[in-house]
Write a protein that holds these residues in place. Structure first.
Motif, mmCIF file in Angstrom:
data_model
loop_
_atom_site.group_PDB
_atom_site.id
_atom_site.type_symbol
_atom_site.label_atom_id
_atom_site.label_comp_id
_atom_site.label_asym_id
_atom_site.label_seq_id
_atom_site.Cartn_x
_atom_site.Cartn_y
_atom_site.Cartn_z
ATOM 1 N N ALA A 221 60.014 -109.453 -16.527
ATOM 2 C CA ALA A 221 59.149 -109.386 -17.710
ATOM 3 C C ALA A 221 59.650 -108.319 -18.674
ATOM 4 C CB ALA A 221 57.714 -109.076 -17.290
ATOM 5 N N ALA A 222 59.466 -108.579 -19.962
ATOM 6 C CA ALA A 222 59.837 -107.578 -20.962
ATOM 7 C C ALA A 222 58.906 -106.380 -20.846
ATOM 8 C CB ALA A 222 59.731 -108.192 -22.360
ATOM 9 N N HIS A 223 59.427 -105.192 -21.175
ATOM 10 C CA HIS A 223 58.644 -103.973 -21.045
ATOM 11 C C HIS A 223 57.762 -103.786 -22.274
ATOM 12 C CE1 HIS A 223 60.875 -103.222 -17.500
ATOM 13 N NE2 HIS A 223 61.980 -102.847 -18.083
ATOM 14 N N GLU A 224 56.860 -104.755 -22.495
ATOM 15 C CA GLU A 224 55.963 -104.662 -23.630
ATOM 16 C C GLU A 224 54.598 -104.164 -23.154
ATOM 17 O OE1 GLU A 224 55.779 -108.402 -25.524
ATOM 18 O OE2 GLU A 224 57.900 -108.430 -26.091
ATOM 19 N N PRO A 225 53.991 -103.226 -23.898
ATOM 20 C CA PRO A 225 52.690 -102.717 -23.465
ATOM 21 C C PRO A 225 51.619 -103.787 -23.561
ATOM 22 C CG PRO A 225 53.227 -101.909 -25.658
ATOM 23 C CD PRO A 225 54.453 -102.608 -25.145
ATOM 24 N N GLY A 226 50.705 -103.758 -22.608
ATOM 25 C CA GLY A 226 49.560 -104.653 -22.642
ATOM 26 C C GLY A 226 48.326 -103.863 -23.026
ATOM 27 N N GLU A 227 47.608 -104.325 -24.037
ATOM 28 C CA GLU A 227 46.410 -103.628 -24.482
ATOM 29 C C GLU A 227 45.256 -103.903 -23.520
ATOM 30 O OE1 GLU A 227 45.777 -101.500 -26.972
ATOM 31 O OE2 GLU A 227 47.889 -101.438 -27.548
ATOM 32 N N LEU A 228 44.623 -102.846 -23.057
ATOM 33 C CA LEU A 228 43.484 -102.980 -22.158
ATOM 34 C C LEU A 228 42.191 -103.049 -22.974
ATOM 35 C CD1 LEU A 228 44.637 -100.383 -19.495
ATOM 36 C CD2 LEU A 228 44.421 -102.851 -19.133
ATOM 37 N N PRO A 229 41.212 -103.823 -22.540
ATOM 38 C CA PRO A 229 39.991 -104.019 -23.332
ATOM 39 C C PRO A 229 39.028 -102.835 -23.243
ATOM 40 C CG PRO A 229 39.816 -105.205 -21.266
ATOM 41 C CD PRO A 229 41.215 -104.632 -21.305
ATOM 42 N N TYR A 230 38.166 -102.741 -24.217
ATOM 43 C CA TYR A 230 37.066 -101.769 -24.210
ATOM 44 C C TYR A 230 35.935 -102.368 -25.027
ATOM 45 C CZ TYR A 230 39.166 -100.631 -28.754
ATOM 46 O OH TYR A 230 39.698 -100.703 -30.023
ATOM 47 N N ASP A 231 34.705 -101.863 -24.804
ATOM 48 C CA ASP A 231 33.567 -102.455 -25.490
ATOM 49 C C ASP A 231 32.436 -101.434 -25.592
ATOM 50 O OD1 ASP A 231 32.096 -104.431 -26.765
ATOM 51 O OD2 ASP A 231 31.356 -105.315 -24.908
ATOM 52 N N LEU A 232 31.767 -101.424 -26.725
ATOM 53 C CA LEU A 232 30.621 -100.539 -26.924
ATOM 54 C C LEU A 232 29.410 -101.125 -26.198
ATOM 55 C CD1 LEU A 232 29.295 -98.088 -28.404
ATOM 56 C CD2 LEU A 232 28.738 -99.688 -30.253
ATOM 57 N N ILE A 233 28.815 -100.329 -25.314
ATOM 58 C CA ILE A 233 27.620 -100.721 -24.576
ATOM 59 C C ILE A 233 26.475 -99.833 -25.061
ATOM 60 C CG2 ILE A 233 26.570 -101.085 -22.324
ATOM 61 C CD1 ILE A 233 29.098 -102.739 -22.785
ATOM 62 N N VAL A 234 25.560 -100.407 -25.826
ATOM 63 C CA VAL A 234 24.461 -99.626 -26.416
ATOM 64 C C VAL A 234 23.276 -99.644 -25.460
ATOM 65 C CG1 VAL A 234 22.897 -99.369 -28.366
ATOM 66 C CG2 VAL A 234 25.245 -100.182 -28.740
ATOM 67 N N ARG A 235 22.833 -98.427 -25.095
ATOM 68 C CA ARG A 235 21.665 -98.283 -24.226
ATOM 69 C C ARG A 235 20.661 -97.353 -24.925
ATOM 70 N NH1 ARG A 235 25.738 -97.556 -19.831
ATOM 71 N NH2 ARG A 235 26.062 -99.574 -18.823
ATOM 72 N N GLY A 236 19.890 -96.635 -24.129
ATOM 73 C CA GLY A 236 18.795 -95.858 -24.686
ATOM 74 C C GLY A 236 19.084 -94.440 -25.088
ATOM 75 N N SER A 237 20.346 -93.994 -25.030
ATOM 76 C CA SER A 237 20.635 -92.599 -25.359
ATOM 77 C C SER A 237 20.995 -92.413 -26.831
ATOM 78 C CB SER A 237 21.760 -92.052 -24.487
ATOM 79 O OG SER A 237 23.003 -92.686 -24.813
ATOM 80 N N THR A 238 21.040 -93.495 -27.600
ATOM 81 C CA THR A 238 21.325 -93.374 -29.052
ATOM 82 C C THR A 238 20.268 -94.152 -29.825
ATOM 83 O OG1 THR A 238 22.839 -95.287 -28.912
ATOM 84 C CG2 THR A 238 23.822 -93.081 -28.780
ATOM 85 N N ALA A 239 19.939 -93.622 -31.002
ATOM 86 C CA ALA A 239 18.952 -94.270 -31.872
ATOM 87 C C ALA A 239 19.180 -93.832 -33.291
ATOM 88 C CB ALA A 239 17.532 -93.919 -31.411
ATOM 89 N N ARG A 240 18.594 -94.566 -34.215
ATOM 90 C CA ARG A 240 18.715 -94.236 -35.637
ATOM 91 C C ARG A 240 18.111 -92.862 -35.888
ATOM 92 N NH1 ARG A 240 20.335 -96.516 -39.957
ATOM 93 N NH2 ARG A 240 20.819 -98.428 -38.794
ATOM 94 N N LEU A 241 18.775 -92.092 -36.737
ATOM 95 C CA LEU A 241 18.293 -90.754 -37.083
ATOM 96 C C LEU A 241 16.958 -90.847 -37.802
ATOM 97 C CD1 LEU A 241 18.878 -87.682 -37.282
ATOM 98 C CD2 LEU A 241 19.972 -88.164 -39.478
ATOM 99 N N LEU A 242 15.975 -90.113 -37.297
ATOM 100 C CA LEU A 242 14.656 -90.113 -37.929
ATOM 101 C C LEU A 242 14.677 -89.238 -39.169
ATOM 102 C CD1 LEU A 242 12.437 -89.756 -34.719
ATOM 103 C CD2 LEU A 242 12.990 -91.832 -35.996
ATOM 104 N N ALA A 243 14.044 -89.703 -40.203
ATOM 105 C CA ALA A 243 14.030 -88.952 -41.462
ATOM 106 C C ALA A 243 13.240 -87.659 -41.291
ATOM 107 C CB ALA A 243 13.418 -89.812 -42.551
#
Length: 341
Positions: free
Chosen positions: A319-341
């Protein structure tokens, strides 16, 4: 002791078919392979590793180079490698590579040259030109997780993009006073992952027209304890506190959650926190993260090295020595929220 002849008799096939079915070398129909495996299991027959090695020229063993054995990320990648190899009848031999030059030289000059492995997987190790050359001299497949290394087949995660994604998530929620927990210089080794994640963080802020403030950076050691201490520093400084924290690992992000709780801040009402990795504790802490699927990284590396071994057995082009891109994904849970005014 059960012999291969008994397995062949019970399965109703030749001993050569049993050998091919259990070694994975040579073509065997699915029906014949199923019969052989059932007969071997029923009789308690296990292929002799030494005999298989002599017959095939393979040890059915993969060497894995790893910088840390006691860190969650590396152990999880290793678990993925081990699971994928075990399914294909391969064992692993671990080589812990420290920063000590003499120890590293022993691994490359002595241990790997004993020809007890069929291939090598290197996890997040920046191999020097000399070390890379010694690996290639062994004449066996080498897969590197992390990189790039132009002389090796590498699987890489774009840490700049990963950090930008985490930061842009906070920006989208209206946060502007965003702190970053990164790494101190002694932990910024090999491919400088912490530096790349900090650069991705700062690029996202700059693109949004937000000044990068050194006072909103705190180094740590990629542990929960380190993240706890760093977050307490950030949240306890006089003046305006951050409304969000981006930690360069989930373990440090979990530490930040615990620090916020101890200081009386509500998450996510008073403080949003995001990390990187996809740690198994993330769901328990309801942590928003950019999952880089570490177990999947290990499985993909194992599949890649076995594919190279099969190609080598079939005398196919490497095989050619070409890099393979590994996946990633944003997982939104309860530790982030819209900034309250």
């Amino acid at each position: 002791m059960v012999s291969i002849d008994e397995v062949a008799r019970v399965a109703g096939v030749s001993t050569a078919t049993v050998s091919r079915a259990l070694s994975g070398r040579g073509h065997v129909s699915l029906a014949a392979k199923t019969k052989v495996q059932a007969a071997a299991k029923g009789l308690g027959y296990v292929v002799s590793a030494s005999a298989s090695s002599l017959a095939s020229g393979r040890t059915r063993n993969i060497g894995v180079l790893v910088p840390f054995l006691d860190r969650w990320f590396f152990s999880t990648v290793l678990s993925g490698i081990a699971s994928a190899l075990m399914r294909r009848g391969y064992d692993i031999t671990l080589y812990a590579l420290s920063a000590d030059r003499d120890e590293r030289r022993d691994v490359f000059d002595t241990f790997l040259r004993r020809q007890r492995v069929d291939g090598v997987i290197a996890i997040s190790l920046e191999l020097g030109e000399d070390e890379t050359g010694r690996l290639l001299e062994l004449g066996m497949p080498v897969i590197a997780i992390g990189g790039p290394n132009p002389r090796l087949t590498t699987l890489t995660v774009d840490d700049l993009a990963v950090a930008r994604l985490a930061t842009e998530h906070l920006l989208t929620l209206g946060h502007r006073d965003i702190a970053h927990i990164g790494a101190s210089p002694e932990f910024d080794v090999d491919f400088h992952v912490p530096t790349h994640r900090r650069q991705g963080f700062e690029q996202a802020l700059s693109d949004a027209g937000i000044e990068v403030r050194p006072s909103l950076f705190e180094p740590a050691d990629f542990t929960i304890e380190g993240g706890f201490r760093a977050a307490k520093q950030l949240l306890g400084k006089p003046g305006g506190r951050p409304t969000a924290i981006f930690a360069a690992s989930d373990e440090m992000a979990i530490g930040a959650l615990l620090a916020a709780r101890e200081l009386g801040y509500r998450v996510p009402e008073d403080l949003s926190v995001v990390g990187i990795d996809g740690h198994e504790l993330g769901e328990f802490f309801r942590l928003t993260t950019v999952d880089q699927f570490p177990q999947g990284q290990g499985e993909r590396a194992a599949d890649a090295i076995l594919a190279e071994l099969e190609a080598k057995d079939a005398h196919a082009e490497p095989a050619a020595h070409e890099p393979g891109e590994l996946p990633y994904d944003l997982i939104v849970r309860g530790s982030t929220a819209r900034l309250l005014a």
